[in-house]
Motif scaffolding. Structure first.
Motif, mmCIF file in Angstrom:
data_model
loop_
_atom_site.group_PDB
_atom_site.id
_atom_site.type_symbol
_atom_site.label_atom_id
_atom_site.label_comp_id
_atom_site.label_asym_id
_atom_site.label_seq_id
_atom_site.Cartn_x
_atom_site.Cartn_y
_atom_site.Cartn_z
ATOM 1 N N GLN A 267 -54.055 10.465 -17.885
ATOM 2 C CA GLN A 267 -52.657 10.047 -18.008
ATOM 3 C C GLN A 267 -51.713 11.100 -17.432
ATOM 4 N N LEU A 268 -52.002 12.385 -17.724
ATOM 5 C CA LEU A 268 -51.161 13.452 -17.194
ATOM 6 C C LEU A 268 -51.237 13.500 -15.675
ATOM 7 N N GLY A 269 -52.453 13.396 -15.122
ATOM 8 C CA GLY A 269 -52.601 13.409 -13.673
ATOM 9 C C GLY A 269 -51.899 12.229 -13.022
ATOM 10 N N SER A 270 -52.011 11.045 -13.644
ATOM 11 C CA SER A 270 -51.334 9.869 -13.088
ATOM 12 C C SER A 270 -49.827 10.037 -13.110
ATOM 13 N N SER A 271 -49.306 10.603 -14.211
ATOM 14 C CA SER A 271 -47.854 10.804 -14.290
ATOM 15 C C SER A 271 -47.384 11.805 -13.247
ATOM 16 N N ILE A 272 -48.184 12.841 -12.968
ATOM 17 C CA ILE A 272 -47.813 13.815 -11.930
ATOM 18 C C ILE A 272 -47.775 13.132 -10.566
ATOM 19 N N LEU A 273 -48.776 12.281 -10.290
ATOM 20 C CA LEU A 273 -48.787 11.560 -9.012
ATOM 21 C C LEU A 273 -47.594 10.619 -8.904
ATOM 22 N N VAL A 274 -47.217 9.988 -10.018
ATOM 23 C CA VAL A 274 -46.031 9.120 -9.999
ATOM 24 C C VAL A 274 -44.786 9.933 -9.690
ATOM 25 N N GLU A 275 -44.704 11.141 -10.265
ATOM 26 C CA GLU A 275 -43.556 12.013 -9.991
ATOM 27 C C GLU A 275 -43.491 12.380 -8.509
ATOM 28 N N LEU A 276 -44.639 12.675 -7.931
ATOM 29 C CA LEU A 276 -44.663 13.037 -6.516
ATOM 30 C C LEU A 276 -44.278 11.838 -5.643
ATOM 31 N N GLU A 277 -44.696 10.634 -6.044
ATOM 32 C CA GLU A 277 -44.289 9.443 -5.300
ATOM 33 C C GLU A 277 -42.781 9.219 -5.392
ATOM 34 N N HIS B 292 -40.480 21.874 -3.457
ATOM 35 C CA HIS B 292 -40.656 22.638 -4.693
ATOM 36 C C HIS B 292 -41.406 21.819 -5.729
ATOM 37 N N ALA B 293 -41.034 20.535 -5.841
ATOM 38 C CA ALA B 293 -41.714 19.661 -6.794
ATOM 39 C C ALA B 293 -43.191 19.509 -6.441
ATOM 40 N N TRP B 294 -43.494 19.408 -5.142
ATOM 41 C CA TRP B 294 -44.901 19.302 -4.711
ATOM 42 C C TRP B 294 -45.672 20.569 -5.063
ATOM 43 N N GLU B 295 -45.017 21.731 -4.906
ATOM 44 C CA GLU B 295 -45.691 22.975 -5.252
ATOM 45 C C GLU B 295 -45.999 23.030 -6.742
ATOM 46 N N LYS B 296 -44.996 22.683 -7.567
ATOM 47 C CA LYS B 296 -45.228 22.708 -9.003
ATOM 48 C C LYS B 296 -46.251 21.646 -9.404
ATOM 49 N N ARG C 55 -32.093 21.369 -11.289
ATOM 50 C CA ARG C 55 -33.147 22.104 -11.977
ATOM 51 C C ARG C 55 -34.448 21.318 -11.874
ATOM 52 N N LEU C 56 -35.480 21.982 -11.387
ATOM 53 C CA LEU C 56 -36.775 21.328 -11.221
ATOM 54 C C LEU C 56 -37.520 21.302 -12.547
ATOM 55 N N ILE C 57 -38.018 20.137 -12.898
ATOM 56 C CA ILE C 57 -38.793 19.966 -14.131
ATOM 57 C C ILE C 57 -40.277 20.002 -13.773
ATOM 58 N N ILE C 58 -40.992 20.957 -14.366
ATOM 59 C CA ILE C 58 -42.425 21.078 -14.094
ATOM 60 C C ILE C 58 -43.147 19.906 -14.754
ATOM 61 N N PRO C 59 -43.924 19.136 -13.987
ATOM 62 C CA PRO C 59 -44.567 17.938 -14.554
ATOM 63 C C PRO C 59 -45.797 18.260 -15.387
ATOM 64 N N ASN C 60 -45.585 18.992 -16.506
ATOM 65 C CA ASN C 60 -46.716 19.292 -17.376
ATOM 66 C C ASN C 60 -46.750 18.331 -18.552
ATOM 67 N N GLY C 61 -47.700 18.537 -19.451
ATOM 68 C CA GLY C 61 -47.871 17.609 -20.559
ATOM 69 C C GLY C 61 -46.686 17.567 -21.504
ATOM 70 N N ASP C 62 -46.072 18.737 -21.792
ATOM 71 C CA ASP C 62 -44.942 18.773 -22.718
ATOM 72 C C ASP C 62 -43.763 17.977 -22.186
ATOM 73 N N PHE D 109 -35.905 13.774 -10.191
ATOM 74 C CA PHE D 109 -35.193 12.686 -9.513
ATOM 75 C C PHE D 109 -34.797 11.595 -10.501
ATOM 76 N N GLY D 110 -34.399 12.022 -11.704
ATOM 77 C CA GLY D 110 -33.919 11.056 -12.676
ATOM 78 C C GLY D 110 -32.481 10.652 -12.388
ATOM 79 N N LYS D 111 -31.907 9.916 -13.300
ATOM 80 C CA LYS D 111 -30.547 9.430 -13.116
ATOM 81 C C LYS D 111 -29.578 10.609 -13.088
ATOM 82 N N GLY D 112 -28.767 10.654 -12.036
ATOM 83 C CA GLY D 112 -27.753 11.702 -11.897
ATOM 84 C C GLY D 112 -28.292 13.050 -11.476
#
Length: 400
Positions: A82-92, A150-154, A313-320, A329-332
């Motif tokens: 689930q975490l890996g899928s969410s990270i891939l969704v973030e990158l998409e 930056h998001a891809w690196e994180k 501010r970049l949000i690191i796509p970790n479990g927390d 890339f959320g709203k606003g």
């Protein structure tokens, strides 16, 4: 028994005198045969009883331990998947945002400058703060690409950590499973110890191949390398066309040819307090002000450093963060990249107030119901610089 029956029949034929029938007594051979069968039956019963007891113990101990290991591994891998899928969704999502910014940038190249009603700030505070200045659109695209990198690196760092967790889980699973199999084989050996050779081969193979954690890690890594090699071979079979952007280098928006001047100043509008802003003048005769709320930015701060404060501010796509619902890339997310104030210089006049400040007055053509009150309105913004030379430079370039 068969031998005894043959002997009895033969004796009856030879003796023609009637004899009193009596119950035949089993011979010693028959007794021995019955005794062997009984011992085998008892041994089989004892073996079955022992096997039943051993099976019960193995079901309660080893089988339950393996089942618990399976449940733990399944839950762990489900969480990691689930975490890996969410990270891939973030990158998409970052890719979609950059594509959208690129499309906006291409459209701005072919679209003429619109009237004032669609650019900059207006007197109506409820109107959205948008700008069609090519520099702003180009700047937003460049920041989106840099933000994506930056998001891809994180994301890559988190996927690397996730891959390491998967690898560690596989190593731990194999270590635990090996211990369960050794315990199973030892219990089987104790059960069938009277039957040599049945479990010795299995036990010798398991115990004889005693491996350390490093050796198991090498075995797992070897399997991973083989799969990576196969994936690379499949990827090598694909043929791509020439990349027109192979030498593309994304520079800072402040180094754009569409920018004429950038400086950190202070601004003040009617009824408001002084605030620190990044002032930007573009080649298309726009004057933009980006408000910066960071206390670390002053008028002595360089435009490059001040511009970094506008970056989202970049949000690191970790479990927390995934559990809290925080995404990039959320709203606003790009609100800081939209100018707080935008003025069209062709409708503005610059007036010096003192050595370190001047006033910008913009004439705005009213629209809607307001045009019945007045055909135009004015908006005044006071600008303060750090030195007299900065003020002279601004007035000179704004009135050129």
């Amino acid at each position: 028994v068969a031998s005894m029956r043959k002997k009895t029949d033969s004796a009856n034929k030879n003796d023609k005198k009637p004899q009193k029938l009596s119950t035949p007594q089993p011979s010693s051979e028959a007794k021995d045969a019955v005794s062997v069968v009984k011992e085998i039956r008892e041994a089989q019963n004892d073996l079955a009883s022992r096997f039943h007891e051993s099976s019960k113990n193995m079901e309660e101990e080893i089988a339950s331990a393996i089942g618990s290991l399976l449940d733990t591994i399944r839950d762990s891998f489900t969480t990691m998947e689930q975490l890996g899928s969410s990270i891939l969704v973030e990158l998409e999502k970052t890719e979609q945002e950059v594509a959208q910014a690129w499309g906006t940038y291409l459209n701005s190249k072919s679209t003429p400058n619109p009237d004032r009603s669609s650019a900059g700030s207006t007197t109506d505070e409820s109107a959205p703060k948008t700008s069609v200045d090519p520099w702003v659109i180009e700047m937003q695209y460049r920041v989106a690409v840099a933000y994506q990198n930056h998001a891809w690196e994180k994301g890559n760092d988190e996927l690397t950590k996730l891959f390491a967790r998967v690898k560690e889980e596989e190593i731990t699973r194999r270590m635990n499973l090996r211990e369960f199999l050794v315990a199973f084989a030892q219990r089987q050996q104790r059960l069938f110890f009277s039957l040599p050779g049945i479990q010795n081969e299995v036990l010798e193979e398991l115990v004889g191949k005693e491996m350390t954690r490093k050796e198991i890690e090498k075995a797992v890594q070897r399997i991973i390398d083989e799969r990576v090699k196969n994936s690379k071979r499949d990827l090598f079979c694909l043929r791509f066309g020439e990349d027109d952007f192979a030498d593309f280098n994304l520079e800072s928006p402040l180094a754009s040819d569409l920018l004429s001047k950038a400086k950190v100043v202070r601004r003040k509008t009617h009824g408001a307090d002084w605030s620190v802003c990044l002032a930007v003048m573009t080649a298309d005769s726009y004057f933009h002000l980006f408000e910066i709320k960071s206390p670390n930015v002053t008028m002595a701060t360089t435009p490059e450093v001040a511009f970094t404060m506008l970056a989202p501010r970049l949000i690191i796509p970790n479990g927390d963060n995934q559990m809290l619902g925080k995404t990039n890339f959320g709203k606003g997310w790009g609100d800081p990249l939209t100018p707080t104030e935008s003025l069209i210089l062709s409708k503005c006049k610059a007036k010096r107030l003192n050595d370190v400040s001047f006033e910008m007055t913009e004439s705005i053509t009213t629209t809607g119901a307001s045009k019945f009150m007045s055909k135009s309105s004015r908006r005044k913004i006071m600008i303060e610089t750090q030195t007299k030379e900065d003020t002279d430079d601004w007035i000179q370039i704004l009135t050129a």
